[in-house]
Design a protein around this motif. Structure first.
Motif, short mmCIF file in Angstrom:
data_model
loop_
_atom_site.label_atom_id
_atom_site.label_comp_id
_atom_site.label_asym_id
_atom_site.label_seq_id
_atom_site.Cartn_x
_atom_site.Cartn_y
_atom_site.Cartn_z
N GLY A 166 -80.90 10.66 -7.43
CA GLY A 166 -80.93 11.39 -8.68
C GLY A 166 -79.98 10.89 -9.74
N THR A 167 -79.16 9.88 -9.41
CA THR A 167 -78.24 9.33 -10.40
C THR A 167 -79.01 8.55 -11.46
N ALA A 168 -78.75 8.84 -12.72
CA ALA A 168 -79.36 8.09 -13.81
C ALA A 168 -78.57 6.80 -14.01
N LEU A 169 -79.26 5.64 -13.86
CA LEU A 169 -78.61 4.36 -14.06
C LEU A 169 -78.78 3.93 -15.51
N ILE A 170 -77.67 3.88 -16.24
CA ILE A 170 -77.69 3.46 -17.63
C ILE A 170 -77.44 1.96 -17.65
N ARG A 224 -83.02 -8.77 -14.45
CA ARG A 224 -83.46 -7.90 -15.54
C ARG A 224 -84.83 -7.31 -15.24
N THR A 225 -85.73 -8.11 -14.71
CA THR A 225 -87.06 -7.60 -14.36
C THR A 225 -86.96 -6.53 -13.28
N PHE A 226 -86.10 -6.78 -12.27
CA PHE A 226 -85.90 -5.80 -11.21
C PHE A 226 -85.36 -4.49 -11.76
N LEU A 227 -84.34 -4.58 -12.62
CA LEU A 227 -83.71 -3.37 -13.15
C LEU A 227 -84.67 -2.60 -14.04
N ARG A 228 -85.43 -3.33 -14.84
CA ARG A 228 -86.39 -2.67 -15.74
C ARG A 228 -87.47 -1.92 -14.95
N GLY A 229 -87.77 -2.38 -13.75
CA GLY A 229 -88.81 -1.74 -12.96
C GLY A 229 -88.30 -0.72 -11.97
N ARG A 230 -86.99 -0.53 -11.93
CA ARG A 230 -86.40 0.39 -10.96
C ARG A 230 -86.50 1.83 -11.44
N PRO A 231 -86.92 2.76 -10.57
CA PRO A 231 -86.96 4.18 -10.96
C PRO A 231 -85.57 4.69 -11.32
N GLU A 232 -85.51 5.66 -12.19
CA GLU A 232 -84.27 6.29 -12.63
C GLU A 232 -83.32 5.33 -13.35
#
Length: 256
Positions: A162-166, A216-224
């Motif tokens: 549930g942590t929002a990753l900014i 960057r592609t991985f992070l952009r596609g990661r939930p939350e």
């Protein structure tokens, strides 16, 4: 603000229950601050609030103190936990990040090893000392948890559900343009944060040179995960960390 010296201790703080300082703290109070028996300092341990404690015994290098008055309750510190994930940079800049993250209320400070991280060895004991000194100086009632470096994947996996990753994403999507050009850039951080109020968060700051295209592609596609921009200029890592944490505290944290 009180002019009394302020120290973090690990012992429980109980009225009239004496405790001994470590050698460095004892030297600071007696040789640097020139305190003697009957003089006082403020002490905190991250659990029992802040206390006024008096020096009740000095024997060589040993200094004993006794809590006599509670000055602040432990409750009421920043309600929302904030984690800072950052790629270590040069020594002085990394020290700066740890110090300012403590001042700005980070609950957890997590060095992260990415593909482009230049500094892959961290001195955890040094970081913990920097954080302790910053907490003493800035009136925090607790210490941040400063943890050893992890790979990007491991650090993200360790975040509570549930942590929002900014995700501070300074790049665009144009592969042939410097820093990816303008297409596909993330939205302004202030606007994105309005949508994650009331949630625990982690801020992710990349290394010098930014994240690799694969990361960057991985992070952009990661939930939350919420990509954000810190403006039209490419900021140094330490500037980005302070800027991002400042925005979060102003919009989602305890500055409001």
């Amino acid at each position: 603000m009180s002019s009394l010296p302020r120290l973090f201790v690990t012992v429980g703080l109980v009225p009239d229950s004496a405790f001994s300082l470590d050698e460095e703290q004892a030297r600071y109070l007696t040789r640097v601050m020139r305190l003697n028996i009957g003089d006082a300092a403020r002490v905190f341990n991250g659990r029992d609030g802040e206390w006024r404690a008096e020096i009740t015994d000095i024997a060589g290098r040993r200094v004993e103190m006794t809590p006599v008055e509670k000055l602040r309750e432990q409750a009421g510190q920043g309600a929302l936990p904030l984690t800072l994930l950052f790629a270590p940079v040069k020594k002085s800049e990394t020290d700066f990040i740890v110090e300012k993250a403590t001042e700005l209320g980070a609950a957890i400070i997590q060095p992260v090893i990415t593909e482009r991280t230049q500094t892959r060895t961290v001195r955890l004991d040094r970081f913990q000392k920097i954080a302790l000194e910053a907490a003493e100086q800035t009136e925090r009632l607790d210490l941040p948890e400063v943890v050893d470096a992890l790979s990007l994947d491991a650090a993200l996996a360790a975040l509570p559900d549930g942590t929002a990753l900014i995700f501070c994403d300074e790049a665009g999507d144009e592969t042939d343009a410097p820093w990816g050009g303008q297409a596909g850039r993330a939205g302004p951080m202030a606007g994105v944060l309005e949508g994650v109020k009331g949630r625990a968060a982690a801020i992710l700051i990349g290394p010098e040179g930014g994240f690799s295209p694969a990361e960057r592609t991985f992070l952009r596609g990661r939930p939350e995960t919420y990509p954000v921009s810190l403006g039209p200029r490419i900021l140094r890592a330490e500037t980005a960390a302070v800027s991002a944490m400042t925005l979060w505290q102003a919009i989602c944290g305890d500055w409001g």
